[in-house]
Design a protein around this motif. Structure first.
Motif, mmCIF file in Angstrom:
data_model
loop_
_atom_site.group_PDB
_atom_site.id
_atom_site.type_symbol
_atom_site.label_atom_id
_atom_site.label_comp_id
_atom_site.label_asym_id
_atom_site.label_seq_id
_atom_site.Cartn_x
_atom_site.Cartn_y
_atom_site.Cartn_z
ATOM 1 N N MET A 1 -52.225 -71.415 13.596
ATOM 2 C CA MET A 1 -52.843 -72.392 14.487
ATOM 3 C C MET A 1 -52.089 -73.718 14.504
ATOM 4 S SD MET A 1 -56.889 -72.007 13.657
ATOM 5 C CE MET A 1 -57.246 -73.488 14.615
ATOM 6 N N ILE B 1 -55.750 -67.585 18.299
ATOM 7 C CA ILE B 1 -55.224 -68.642 19.157
ATOM 8 C C ILE B 1 -54.082 -69.357 18.442
ATOM 9 C CG2 ILE B 1 -55.795 -70.820 20.298
ATOM 10 C CD1 ILE B 1 -58.684 -69.643 20.574
ATOM 11 N N VAL C 1 -52.088 -75.431 19.923
ATOM 12 C CA VAL C 1 -52.391 -76.007 21.234
ATOM 13 C C VAL C 1 -51.261 -76.963 21.612
ATOM 14 C CG1 VAL C 1 -53.979 -77.434 22.565
ATOM 15 C CG2 VAL C 1 -54.877 -75.771 20.913
ATOM 16 N N SER D 1 -64.995 -70.203 27.979
ATOM 17 C CA SER D 1 -63.595 -70.631 27.890
ATOM 18 C C SER D 1 -63.376 -72.106 28.195
ATOM 19 C CB SER D 1 -62.727 -69.776 28.820
ATOM 20 O OG SER D 1 -63.189 -69.880 30.159
ATOM 21 N N SER E 1 -60.429 -82.374 25.352
ATOM 22 C CA SER E 1 -60.785 -81.799 24.059
ATOM 23 C C SER E 1 -60.704 -82.858 22.965
ATOM 24 C CB SER E 1 -59.836 -80.646 23.735
ATOM 25 O OG SER E 1 -60.115 -80.105 22.465
ATOM 26 N N ASN F 1 -62.108 -71.652 21.743
ATOM 27 C CA ASN F 1 -61.188 -72.280 20.787
ATOM 28 C C ASN F 1 -61.945 -72.930 19.632
ATOM 29 O OD1 ASN F 1 -59.539 -71.657 23.016
ATOM 30 N ND2 ASN F 1 -58.133 -73.319 22.520
ATOM 31 N N GLN G 1 -63.190 -70.642 16.606
ATOM 32 C CA GLN G 1 -62.279 -70.029 15.641
ATOM 33 C C GLN G 1 -62.592 -70.546 14.243
ATOM 34 O OE1 GLN G 1 -58.430 -69.017 17.021
ATOM 35 N NE2 GLN G 1 -57.406 -69.706 15.167
ATOM 36 N N GLN H 1 -57.676 -65.580 23.094
ATOM 37 C CA GLN H 1 -59.042 -66.058 23.299
ATOM 38 C C GLN H 1 -60.074 -64.925 23.313
ATOM 39 O OE1 GLN H 1 -58.443 -68.647 26.822
ATOM 40 N NE2 GLN H 1 -59.107 -70.328 25.524
#
Length: 532
Positions: free
Chosen positions: A164, A205, A208, A323, A377, A468, A471, A491
């Motif tokens: 991650m 995932i 990012v 999502s 986010s 996300n 997780q 995802q």
């Protein structure tokens, strides 16, 4: 007071720091903290865990402990899907060292995962990583400070959920360890000759990368770093749930479900494909008979809600996953409207860092209404609607030693103007009361050409959450709501692997006209598996 706030005199430059005899007697506070265990309890914990290791786990344990005993360096990656016992291995290794009064540093990329580790912290807090890490970053650790001393004393470093994190985080730690160990180790290997073991699942995932392409995401992972050339990959392949199933039927169901999850995670359903493929969902998992899709997914995930919504045990074991944030907000608003009680509205206070704006005309565009409309986010909503008894999730690390980290779920018990009272939901701290103040928060990587600061409670309503955000969470019941396709690697795999059996998940998929669908898009970047 310094210890309560996790600070030292080093953090206050104008204050002289004691040297010589005094500091030798006082020692290193961080090392003291890492040794504040009951050794007899840790020996008993190790004996209990070691006896239950599988043959596969025992071979991995022996390899790692051999490197630890030799103290000549070594980098490992423990790869395995959920249920194969990665956390079990971390606990066994950590208790083995701690019971010998040695230091084992345990960190994770996410706060939720760190809570499962003995003395666990997030990697960013333990290693003082910058946010974000860039190509030439270094940890905020000086050669002679307590953090450097702690790193020198560590016999083993464990880093969970490594896939991650961006590869720059690991390269930053490598540079720092090589620096702090430069006068203490003759090794030319990475991480200053320390034994380091990473772990995780590349099916989940990946890092990012804001606005990043598929190629940029793939090249941000740990196995795209120069560090990977030094890594020995260790694989866990056996599902530990199969050894504890109460019946042969349950074992067969777990085995079948695990195989289906692996096929999703590796993109082996509907092969061949170019990483974006429609997969058929087993009929028994689908919700296809509905008029109002949001109502249907709520009723499926939270049955008998009006009679059970005040039960912590009922709430902590279930969640709806979607999502995108806008879908999550719609679901949470719907559930709030179903509850009795008065909604209390909390509004934000927005500000912009003027020092980073060089064109005064931009400030004329940044009206209060415009700033309030911005979402991203890691930033709480401009308008937060709460009721007593609802589940919420923290969006910031507040106090990891108390289990208060990004992703922790709680239940609101009281609401005041400047503070919220809430009870923790979780096996370790269930029912513990904490107080949450308003905080100034900014996204670590702003998606706008200016830095926005928003003063608000660092929480979101958590009947539903983004895939996300889920997780690291373990749940008994999950409702997966997909009115639009997922958009990045892992995802679908993450959402359906929050539970251990297919009886714990229901999936609702529809098109723009609310017509039920029997399949959905699964995104898998297969090239990430090439060198593991």
């Amino acid at each position: 007071m310094l210890q309560l706030n996790h600070r030292t005199l080093h953090d206050y430059k104008p204050i002289p720091y004691p040297n010589g005899y005094v500091i030798q007697q006082l020692g290193n506070r961080l090392i003291y903290d890492e040794r504040q265990y009951n050794i007899q309890d840790m020996k008993a914990e190790f004996d209990k865990l070691f006896k239950c290791l599988t043959d596969e786990q025992r071979k991995i344990y022996d390899q790692i402990m051999d490197a630890v005993n030799k103290q000549k360096g070594g980098v490992f990656f423990l790869h395995g899907y959920g249920g194969t016992g990665k956390t079990y291995m971390w606990r066994t290794l950590a208790s083995a060292l701690i019971s010998k009064h040695e230091i084992c540093l345990t960190v994770a990329t996410s706060g939720i995962a760190s809570l499962l580790l003995p003395g666990g912290r997030t990697a960013h807090s333990k290693f003082k990583l910058s946010v974000p890490c860039v190509e030439n970053s270094t940890c905020k650790i000086n050669f002679n400070d307590d953090s450097a001393g702690l790193l020198r004393e560590a016999k083993l470093i464990i880093w969970d959920e490594a896939p991650m994190a961006h590869k720059y985080c690991f390269e930053t730690l490598d540079r720092t360890l090589n620096d702090v160990m430069s006068n203490y180790s003759n090794s030319d290997s990475v991480f200053g000759g320390k034994v380091v073991i990473f772990g995780g699942d590349f099916r989940q995932i990946l890092p990012v990368v804001p606005g990043g392409s598929r190629s940029e995401i793939i090249h941000s992972t740990i196995n795209a770093s120069y560090i990977w050339h030094y890594v020995k990959v260790l694989n866990l392949t056996k599902n530990m749930h199969l050894f504890s199933g109460p019946s042969e039927q349950d074992k067969n169901e777990i085995a079948d479900f695990s195989e289906w999850l692996l096929k999703i995670g590796e993109g082996r359903i509907s092969e061949p494909n170019d990483s974006y493929a429609n997969i058929d969902i087993p009929p028994e998992l689908l919700i296809t008979n509905f008029n109002d899709p949001i109502l249907s997914i709520v009723e499926s995930t939270y049955p008998d809600f009006l009679n059970c919504y005040q039960s912590c045990d009922y709430l902590k074991n279930r969640a709806i996953l979607a999502s995108t944030l806008d879908i999550v907000d719609k679901i949470n608003d719907h559930v709030l409207a179903m509850m009795s009680g008065e909604i209390r509205d909390y509004y934000r206070s927005n500000s912009v860092d003027r020092s980073e704006i060089h064109d005064s005309k931009i400030l004329q565009v940044l009206s209060p209404e415009f700033l309030s409309s911005l979402r991203t986010s890691g930033l709480p909503n401009h308008h937060l609607k709460l009721k007593v008894g609802i589940p919420i999730m923290l969006m910031r690390n507040i106090d990891q030693s108390q289990g208060l980290c990004n992703g922790t779920r709680l239940i609101v018990t009281k609401m005041a103007t400047h503070v919220l009272e809430a009870e923790l939901m979780g096996d370790n701290n269930n029912g513990k009361v904490i107080y949450i103040p308003r905080m100034d928060m900014s996204p670590s990587q702003s998606p706008w050409p200016f830095k926005l600061s928003r003063r608000q409670f660092p929480v979101i309503v958590a009947y539903a959450m983004t895939i996300n955000k889920s997780q690291g969470q373990s749940l008994d019941w999950v409702g997966l709501y997909i009115p639009r396709d997922v958009f990045t690697h892992g995802q679908i795999y993450v959402s359906v692997s929050r539970v251990t059996t297919k009886r714990g998940i229901k999936i609702l998929i529809h098109d723009d006209k609310n017509t039920p669908k029997l399949s959905t898009c699964n995104v898998v970047y297969k090239e990430v598996f090439n060198n593991i």
